[in-house]
Design a protein around this motif. Sequence first.
Motif, short mmCIF file in Angstrom:
data_model
loop_
_atom_site.label_atom_id
_atom_site.label_comp_id
_atom_site.label_asym_id
_atom_site.label_seq_id
_atom_site.Cartn_x
_atom_site.Cartn_y
_atom_site.Cartn_z
N SER A 1 0.84 -1.19 0.00
CA SER A 1 0.00 0.00 0.00
C SER A 1 0.87 1.24 0.00
O SER A 1 1.97 1.24 0.55
N VAL A 2 0.36 2.31 -0.60
CA VAL A 2 1.08 3.58 -0.68
C VAL A 2 0.17 4.70 -0.19
O VAL A 2 -0.99 4.77 -0.59
N VAL A 3 0.72 5.54 0.68
CA VAL A 3 0.03 6.76 1.10
C VAL A 3 0.83 7.92 0.51
O VAL A 3 1.96 8.19 0.94
N ALA A 4 0.27 8.57 -0.50
CA ALA A 4 0.95 9.68 -1.18
C ALA A 4 -0.08 10.47 -1.97
O ALA A 4 -1.19 9.99 -2.22
N GLN A 5 0.32 11.67 -2.38
CA GLN A 5 -0.58 12.52 -3.14
C GLN A 5 0.10 13.01 -4.41
O GLN A 5 1.32 13.04 -4.51
N GLY A 6 -0.71 13.38 -5.39
CA GLY A 6 -0.26 14.04 -6.60
C GLY A 6 0.76 13.28 -7.42
O GLY A 6 0.66 12.06 -7.59
N ALA A 7 1.76 14.02 -7.91
CA ALA A 7 2.78 13.44 -8.78
C ALA A 7 3.59 12.36 -8.08
O ALA A 7 4.00 11.37 -8.71
N LEU A 8 3.80 12.53 -6.77
CA LEU A 8 4.55 11.51 -6.03
C LEU A 8 3.78 10.20 -5.99
O LEU A 8 4.36 9.12 -6.17
N ALA A 9 2.49 10.25 -5.81
CA ALA A 9 1.66 9.04 -5.82
C ALA A 9 1.76 8.35 -7.18
O ALA A 9 1.90 7.12 -7.26
N THR A 10 1.70 9.13 -8.24
CA THR A 10 1.80 8.57 -9.60
C THR A 10 3.16 7.93 -9.82
O THR A 10 3.25 6.82 -10.36
N ALA A 11 4.23 8.61 -9.42
CA ALA A 11 5.59 8.08 -9.60
C ALA A 11 5.78 6.78 -8.83
O ALA A 11 6.35 5.81 -9.35
N LEU A 12 5.30 6.73 -7.59
CA LEU A 12 5.44 5.51 -6.80
C LEU A 12 4.61 4.37 -7.41
O LEU A 12 5.08 3.23 -7.50
N ARG A 13 3.39 4.68 -7.84
CA ARG A 13 2.54 3.66 -8.48
C ARG A 13 3.24 3.09 -9.71
O ARG A 13 3.31 1.88 -9.89
#
Length: 194
Positions: A2-14
């Motif tokens: 699971s990932v807790v992140a927002q915006g561009a960082l969430a996209t990069a991690l995904r």
Amino acid sequence: MSVVAQGALATALRDAIDADASLRLTAVVPWFTDLVTEAAFPGDVVVLAEEPGNALFAHAQTAVAAGALVVVHADVGPALQEVLGQAGVAIVPLEESAAAVVERISRLRPGRRHSHRLLGDGASRRPRLSRSEQRALAHYVQGSTTVQVAAEMGVGYETAKTFLRRVRAKYAAVDRAAGKRAQLMQRAEEDGIL
């Protein structure tokens, strides 16, 4: 995972996690409270890309206590870095890429990637236990109760309980049963902890 992140960082991690065939992403949420309500919580790994502070520390502690390996992707100060490290949390500075986070996850999960291909007996697949986890395990398998483990280590009951829960989870992650005291005793003997 699971990932807790927002915006561009969430996209990069995904994208970085999706690019690694050995990892399976179960949730990407903007807030930790959203993750806790997910059916898949905590999963085997939780990545926290949140603002450093008390909330991040509390979220990391909650995920660790729930049995997850936790990776924080943030710029944390020395004090927070120390307490997160003591809790067994891996830290990847924000200046490093999402690919660096995936690399850290791969190193933290040694037995998961190829666990069915490992040869030899169970002792050849040793989980990476922190010093505190090793101490808690040693006290526990020598007959101490969790309350006594806490007293001997100078920590609270819940902390000692968390150490033992993480030990069990880490052994399970490398396919070595450790749910019962007798199994923990066997693992401690095999791994030279006693």
